[in-house]
Write a protein that holds these residues in place. Structure first.
Motif, PDB file in Angstrom:
ATOM      1  N   UNK A  25       0.810  -1.214   0.000  1.00  0.00           N
ATOM      2  CA  UNK A  25       0.000   0.000   0.000  1.00  0.00           C
ATOM      3  C   UNK A  25       0.851   1.275   0.000  1.00  0.00           C
ATOM      4  N   UNK A  26       2.155   1.140   0.106  1.00  0.00           N
ATOM      5  CA  UNK A  26       3.029   2.305  -0.014  1.00  0.00           C
ATOM      6  C   UNK A  26       3.161   2.666  -1.496  1.00  0.00           C
ATOM      7  N   UNK A  27       3.332   3.966  -1.762  1.00  0.00           N
ATOM      8  CA  UNK A  27       3.474   4.432  -3.133  1.00  0.00           C
ATOM      9  C   UNK A  27       4.950   4.661  -3.467  1.00  0.00           C
ATOM     10  N   UNK A  28       5.308   4.500  -4.737  1.00  0.00           N
ATOM     11  CA  UNK A  28       6.711   4.640  -5.139  1.00  0.00           C
ATOM     12  C   UNK A  28       6.816   5.390  -6.462  1.00  0.00           C
ATOM     13  N   UNK A  29       7.937   6.070  -6.618  1.00  0.00           N
ATOM     14  CA  UNK A  29       8.270   6.786  -7.853  1.00  0.00           C
ATOM     15  C   UNK A  29       9.775   7.046  -7.831  1.00  0.00           C
ATOM     16  N   UNK A  30      10.280   7.639  -8.884  1.00  0.00           N
ATOM     17  CA  UNK A  30      11.656   8.125  -8.862  1.00  0.00           C
ATOM     18  C   UNK A  30      11.627   9.640  -8.810  1.00  0.00           C
ATOM     19  N   UNK A  31      12.764  10.225  -8.411  1.00  0.00           N
ATOM     20  CA  UNK A  31      12.827  11.668  -8.257  1.00  0.00           C
ATOM     21  C   UNK A  31      14.079  12.236  -8.891  1.00  0.00           C
ATOM     22  N   UNK A  32      14.672  13.244  -8.283  1.00  0.00           N
ATOM     23  CA  UNK A  32      15.820  13.928  -8.887  1.00  0.00           C
ATOM     24  C   UNK A  32      17.128  13.152  -8.807  1.00  0.00           C
ATOM     25  N   UNK A  33      17.210  12.109  -7.967  1.00  0.00           N
ATOM     26  CA  UNK A  33      18.428  11.291  -7.907  1.00  0.00           C
ATOM     27  C   UNK A  33      18.400  10.365  -9.121  1.00  0.00           C
ATOM     28  N   UNK A  34      19.095  10.765 -10.180  1.00  0.00           N
ATOM     29  CA  UNK A  34      19.007  10.048 -11.450  1.00  0.00           C
ATOM     30  C   UNK A  34      20.012   8.907 -11.545  1.00  0.00           C
ATOM     31  N   UNK A  35      21.056   8.970 -10.731  1.00  0.00           N
ATOM     32  CA  UNK A  35      22.081   7.933 -10.726  1.00  0.00           C
ATOM     33  C   UNK A  35      22.883   8.091  -9.450  1.00  0.00           C
ATOM     34  N   UNK A  36      23.240   6.976  -8.818  1.00  0.00           N
ATOM     35  CA  UNK A  36      24.142   7.066  -7.671  1.00  0.00           C
ATOM     36  C   UNK A  36      24.977   5.806  -7.597  1.00  0.00           C
ATOM     37  N   UNK A  37      26.262   6.007  -7.308  1.00  0.00           N
ATOM     38  CA  UNK A  37      27.207   4.899  -7.260  1.00  0.00           C
ATOM     39  C   UNK A  37      28.284   5.200  -6.243  1.00  0.00           C
ATOM     40  N   UNK A  38      28.676   4.211  -5.481  1.00  0.00           N
ATOM     41  CA  UNK A  38      29.629   4.411  -4.395  1.00  0.00           C
ATOM     42  C   UNK A  38      31.008   4.822  -4.917  1.00  0.00           C
ATOM     43  N   UNK A  39      31.347   4.433  -6.151  1.00  0.00           N
ATOM     44  CA  UNK A  39      32.636   4.805  -6.729  1.00  0.00           C
ATOM     45  C   UNK A  39      32.530   5.953  -7.723  1.00  0.00           C
ATOM     46  N   UNK A  40      31.479   5.949  -8.515  1.00  0.00           N
ATOM     47  CA  UNK A  40      31.388   6.907  -9.618  1.00  0.00           C
ATOM     48  C   UNK A  40      30.674   8.200  -9.254  1.00  0.00           C
ATOM     49  N   UNK A  41      29.925   8.226  -8.154  1.00  0.00           N
ATOM     50  CA  UNK A  41      29.288   9.465  -7.744  1.00  0.00           C
ATOM     51  C   UNK A  41      27.800   9.510  -8.038  1.00  0.00           C
ATOM     52  N   UNK A  42      27.225  10.688  -7.859  1.00  0.00           N
ATOM     53  CA  UNK A  42      25.774  10.878  -7.932  1.00  0.00           C
ATOM     54  C   UNK A  42      25.415  11.933  -8.977  1.00  0.00           C
ATOM     55  N   UNK A  43      24.341  11.657  -9.714  1.00  0.00           N
ATOM     56  CA  UNK A  43      23.758  12.646 -10.629  1.00  0.00           C
ATOM     57  C   UNK A  43      22.419  13.091 -10.068  1.00  0.00           C
ATOM     58  N   UNK A  44      22.255  14.402  -9.918  1.00  0.00           N
ATOM     59  CA  UNK A  44      21.044  14.975  -9.333  1.00  0.00           C
ATOM     60  C   UNK A  44      20.495  16.024 -10.288  1.00  0.00           C
ATOM     61  N   UNK A  45      19.265  15.821 -10.727  1.00  0.00           N
ATOM     62  CA  UNK A  45      18.596  16.750 -11.649  1.00  0.00           C
ATOM     63  C   UNK A  45      17.567  17.555 -10.859  1.00  0.00           C
ATOM     64  N   UNK A  46      17.934  18.774 -10.503  1.00  0.00           N
ATOM     65  CA  UNK A  46      17.055  19.596  -9.678  1.00  0.00           C
ATOM     66  C   UNK A  46      15.776  19.985 -10.402  1.00  0.00           C
ATOM     67  N   UNK A  47      15.751  19.887 -11.741  1.00  0.00           N
ATOM     68  CA  UNK A  47      14.514  20.205 -12.474  1.00  0.00           C
ATOM     69  C   UNK A  47      13.451  19.132 -12.250  1.00  0.00           C
ATOM     70  N   UNK A  48      13.847  18.003 -11.690  1.00  0.00           N
ATOM     71  CA  UNK A  48      12.895  16.920 -11.433  1.00  0.00           C
ATOM     72  C   UNK A  48      12.509  16.817  -9.955  1.00  0.00           C
ATOM     73  N   UNK A  49      12.859  17.860  -9.187  1.00  0.00           N
ATOM     74  CA  UNK A  49      12.472  17.850  -7.777  1.00  0.00           C
ATOM     75  C   UNK A  49      10.954  17.874  -7.647  1.00  0.00           C
ATOM     76  N   UNK A  50      10.448  17.206  -6.629  1.00  0.00           N
ATOM     77  CA  UNK A  50       9.011  17.146  -6.339  1.00  0.00           C
ATOM     78  C   UNK A  50       8.795  17.762  -4.963  1.00  0.00           C
ATOM     79  N   UNK A  51       8.504  19.046  -4.942  1.00  0.00           N
ATOM     80  CA  UNK A  51       8.392  19.746  -3.673  1.00  0.00           C
ATOM     81  C   UNK A  51       7.313  19.115  -2.795  1.00  0.00           C
ATOM     82  N   UNK A  52       7.697  18.846  -1.569  1.00  0.00           N
ATOM     83  CA  UNK A  52       6.733  18.315  -0.610  1.00  0.00           C
ATOM     84  C   UNK A  52       6.407  16.850  -0.784  1.00  0.00           C
ATOM     85  N   UNK A  53       7.255  16.117  -1.524  1.00  0.00           N
ATOM     86  CA  UNK A  53       6.934  14.718  -1.819  1.00  0.00           C
ATOM     87  C   UNK A  53       6.810  13.863  -0.552  1.00  0.00           C
TER      88      UNK A  53
END
Length: 881
Positions: free
Chosen positions: A278-306
């Protein structure tokens, strides 16, 4: 028994009888403090059925504890009323300050209050109440389900989840029990409760998973509430391949989470909100994350108040119930990996109008924090390195060789941020960390540098400080500081080798600096967890890998017995420094199977030959077969001691007998009785048999003298690698040659610690002495040469342990009053309290001031004087040289 001992025994027996009959008279609020459960003050979320309860004595009047009594109650009011409904230990004679709980079975999700009363002669002392709170006491206590989304393991964007629930008024308590794999961020009503943390700790997720407990009462409100969870890949879903093949790990899966919110109301009712379909799921501004390669964050995809109740979740999908990847889920007993310090850039160099390089002033582990303004959609790339090239741009040649990129995004230590174009923006990547001093910022359009501020968040396991050292020699202090920096830079739920290209738990790298680390930081819980990782990593034939945790798809068994010795050394040091027998108990069956495995690969000499030796030596090569055979012997010595501690005397005798046989064979094949030398006469060949007490007793002093002469003949220059950096200084000081070690440690020519500082302005330890010889072996934040910090505590400050009484119950204070130093001082926060030793030279007079914890004793050894025995408190000594 003489007459005085007879009357002392009668007195103590009579006193104990009176205490049992009457309780503790004349109680004082002073004298007992620092109550800890499982080595933590007021721990939230333990899952141990018989937790260890400990305390400290705080003044000389309480120092001679002769008896104690522990009270545990289900309510603080009951404790104040003297009603211990959970456990009353009754009066117990003795000076024990750590006792196993032995009361009624502990219930899950329950807070317990406790206190202790101690007796010292006719005086008694009463602590203030403390508490501990349980979490899940068994697997069946979990009612939530593991959930994920419908995407596969190669889908770049990590999932997030939300659940709205209603809470009544007058909440008494609220807890959240959660494990999100690989990492998670927990939000309650839009507030992130663990920003920039990397929880839970990395384990073999096919064997064991950790969870955390949060007090969320203050974040809840009457009426509608929302819990939000953002997941990251971490080590659970290693998408970017590396040479260690964690992308092929048996546990690998799409990020998943299990969570429960438990609410207790004032009227006694309870409510549980649990993860499920019954929990809801989606993806957000964290477009990629990796412990060695780093993180990609797209602020244009932020969902205020999610993560708030009023958010419109149209388009979000139902979660997918999935299975746990491991049979065991247990509470995380070690500190979280989180932010410990904010750093600001020291300088910035403009390469062009789309490229700038920032110098953070120190090589450390963490993430950048970028403050920036610009147009919507501008792509900003942050790459991180330990070096720069001649043009001023970053140089990643020493850290990029182990990545196996799939696409242009797979670059070592690179974060990407897309601006949303709404004024000042702040970006700090989640679910990753880097090792760096320099940050290269590039953009796909010119950036106004006046609208940029670069900071960095230093990260590591958030361990408490437990000691320090300083002296009159600035170089020595600088070496100590870089040892501390590299230790923390490589403390991420496991001890690692470097925070850049690997981040692996290499076994020898870990045990090499364990003692130095535990003298400076309260990091025992991390090593205790690592011991469990070792048990999870053992293969069916009994062998263990050189890297723990392991991917099970890259063979590191070739590291061999020197590295594998961690399964004996790490728990043994935990016992010595904390009195921790549980780690020995946990590893004992693993160690038994491992020794059986080693027996199957003995050579014709009855010894061993294969495996790594003194890794990254300077020039002198100490034979590997000699080293692995010595460590084979040492395994049995430590195993015999562990057997004795676990009450297995017959097994201990068998292990000790095997050790004696190995010692004889080592001396037969490697010891030259005519020359009094071992193997090929390197510095480490002299030192290793002395360190392990392999040398026949009549030759020890002679061999130690030969070691000293060998170093003097080499112009007091060291000539060893990882293992020698621990063994050689320790042995020299043990045999009275601290002046020689001092000369060796304070050199500034190659090879030395001072060479790194003088020629490379090092702010961290390097992987190899000649850092310019081979860039591929030139990690510039490697803790492995950091055992020299322990030597400073033990030899120069003189804080040493009497191994007959673990955890510094008995202390030896024996400073080496080195001629070149005007003062040296150090302190260590032991489980019994602060140990401090400080000496200062004025003319030909030396003053030594020490502090010994109440309840402990110390032998003070000063040259030319008889040993002095002292108890808890402050003591001063002076002598003329």
């Amino acid at each position: 028994m003489n007459r005085s001992e007879f009357f002392e025994t009668i007195f103590k027996s009579t006193l104990l009888i009176l205490l049992i009959i009457t309780g503790f008279p004349g109680r004082s609020q002073n004298g007992v403090t620092a109550l800890r459960c499982e080595y933590r003050e007021d721990p939230l979320g333990i899952d141990v059925s018989q937790p260890r309860l400990s305390w400290q004595l705080t003044n000389a009047r309480a120092a001679t504890q002769t008896a104690y009594r522990i009270f545990v109650a289900s309510d603080k009011k009951l404790l104040h009323a003297g009603k211990a409904d959970i456990w009353d230990s009754q009066v117990q004679a003795g000076d024990a300050q750590m006792v196993y709980f032995d009361g009624n079975p502990l219930k899950p999700h329950t807070r317990y209050w406790w206190r202790v009363e101690t007796q010292a002669g006719y005086k008694s002392f009463k602590s203030v109440p403390a508490w501990f709170e349980t979490a899940k006491m068994q697997e069946t206590d979990w009612v939530g389900q593991w959930i994920t989304d419908n995407e596969g393991i190669e889908y770049d964007a990590s999932p997030r989840f939300r659940k709205i629930f209603s809470a009544g008024s007058k909440i008494v308590s609220a807890r959240c029990y959660i494990s999100g794999l690989g990492y998670y961020q927990l939000y309650i009503n839009g507030q992130c409760l663990n920003p920039h943390s990397l929880d839970p700790g990395f384990t073999d997720y096919s064997k064991r998973i950790l969870y955390n407990t949060y007090d969320i009462g203050a974040a809840l409100q009457k009426g509608e509430n929302c819990i939000g969870i953002q997941l990251g890949n971490g080590w659970f879903n290693e998408q970017t391949p590396t040479v260690w093949n964690f992308h092929k790990a048996p546990w690998r899966n799409r990020p998943q989470v299990i969570a429960e919110v438990h609410i207790v109301y004032a009227n006694g009712t309870r409510e549980i909100i649990k993860t499920g379909a019954d929990w809801l799921t989606a993806t957000g501004p964290v477009r990629f994350d990796n412990i060695h390669a780093g993180t990609t964050y797209d602020a244009t995809k932020e969902q205020r108040g999610w993560a708030t109740a009023g958010f419109n979740a149209a388009g979000w999908q139902p979660s997918v119930v999935t299975a746990a990847t491991a049979p065991l889920i247990e509470a995380q007993a070690m500190p979280s990996i989180s932010v410990t310090e904010l750093l600001r850039s020291k300088s910035v160099k403009k390469i062009n109008d789309t490229c700038y390089v920032f110098d953070m002033g120190i090589n450390f582990a963490g993430v950048p924090r970028l403050h920036i303004s610009g147009e919507k959609g501008i792509r900003v790339t942050l790459r991180h390195a330990e070096m720069t090239d001649s043009s001023g741009r970053i140089d990643q040649r020493n850290i990029n060789m182990h990545l196996r990129p799939r696409n242009p995004r797979d670059v070592i230590q690179m974060d990407v941020y897309y601006l949303k174009g709404e004024g000042k923006e702040t970006f700090a990547p989640d679910f990753t960390y880097h090792g760096f001093r320099y940050i290269e910022m590039t953009s796909d359009k010119p950036i106004d540098i006046s609208k940029v501020k670069m900071e960095a968040l230093r990260m590591h396991s958030k361990v408490e400080k437990a000691g320090s050292f300083k002296s009159s020699n600035p170089l020595l202090n600088n070496i100590f500081d870089i040892c501390s920096n590299s230790y923390l830079s490589n403390l991420f739920g496991i001890p690692t080798d470097c925070p850049t290209r690997e981040k692996n738990g290499w076994m020898a790298d870990g045990f090499m600096v364990q003692e130095a680390g535990m003298l400076s930081y309260n990091s025992g819980s991390i090593y205790a967890k690592w011991v469990k990782d070792m048990t999870d990593a053992q293969s069916a034939d009994g062998d263990v890998p050189g890297i723990v945790p392991t991917s099970w798809n890259w063979n590191s068994e070739w590291a061999g017995p020197v590295w594998d010795a961690a399964i004996f050394i790490v728990p043994s040091l935990l016992y010595q420094y904390y009195g921790d027998v549980e780690s020995i108990r946990n590893v004992y069956p693993t160690a038994q199977r491992y020794l059986k495995y080693l027996a199957t690969i003995e050579n014709e000499k009855g010894l061993l030959k294969d495996g790594l030796g003194d890794w990254l030596y300077y020039k002198a090569i100490t034979p590997n077969d000699f080293m692995v055979s010595c460590y084979y012997y040492w395994d049995y010595i430590l195993m015999a001691r562990m057997a004795a501690l676990l009450g297995k005397p017959e097994e201990g005798k068998q292990y000790a007998a095997k050790a004696e046989g190995l010692k004889a064979r080592i001396n037969q094949h490697y010891f030259d009785q005519q020359k009094i030398t071992y193997a090929n006469q390197t510095q480490l060949s002299y030192a290793l048999p002395l360190y392990m007490d392999i040398v026949p007793s009549g030759h020890r002093q002679v061999l130690a003298k030969k070691l000293d002469e060998a170093i003097a003949a080499n112009n007091y220059s060291l000539d060893f690698g990882f293992i020698g950096s621990l063994i050689v200084p320790e042995v020299l000081s043990r045999f009275g040659y601290t002046e020689t070690v001092y000369k060796m440690v304070t050199k500034e020519t190659l090879p030395s610690w001072g060479y790194w500082i003088k020629n490379y302005h090092a702010t961290s330890l390097f992987e190899t002495w000649d850092v310019g010889r081979n860039i591929g072996d030139a990690s510039r934040n490697h803790p492995s040469m950091g055992a020299i910090a322990a030597w400073m505590y033990k030899a120069l400050a003189g804080i040493q342990m009497d191994e007959s009484a673990p955890a510094f119950k008995k202390i030896i204070i024996q400073p080496a009053f080195v001629k070149d130093l005007q003062f040296a001082e150090g302190y260590h926060e032991s489980v019994y309290g602060t140990i401090r030793s400080a000496w200062k030279r004025t003319g030909n007079k030396v003053q030594l001031d020490i502090v010994i914890p109440a309840g402990c004793t110390a032998s003070v050894l000063i040259p030319g004087q008889a040993p002095k025995e002292v108890g808890g408190g402050e003591h001063s000594f002076s002598f003329a040289e």
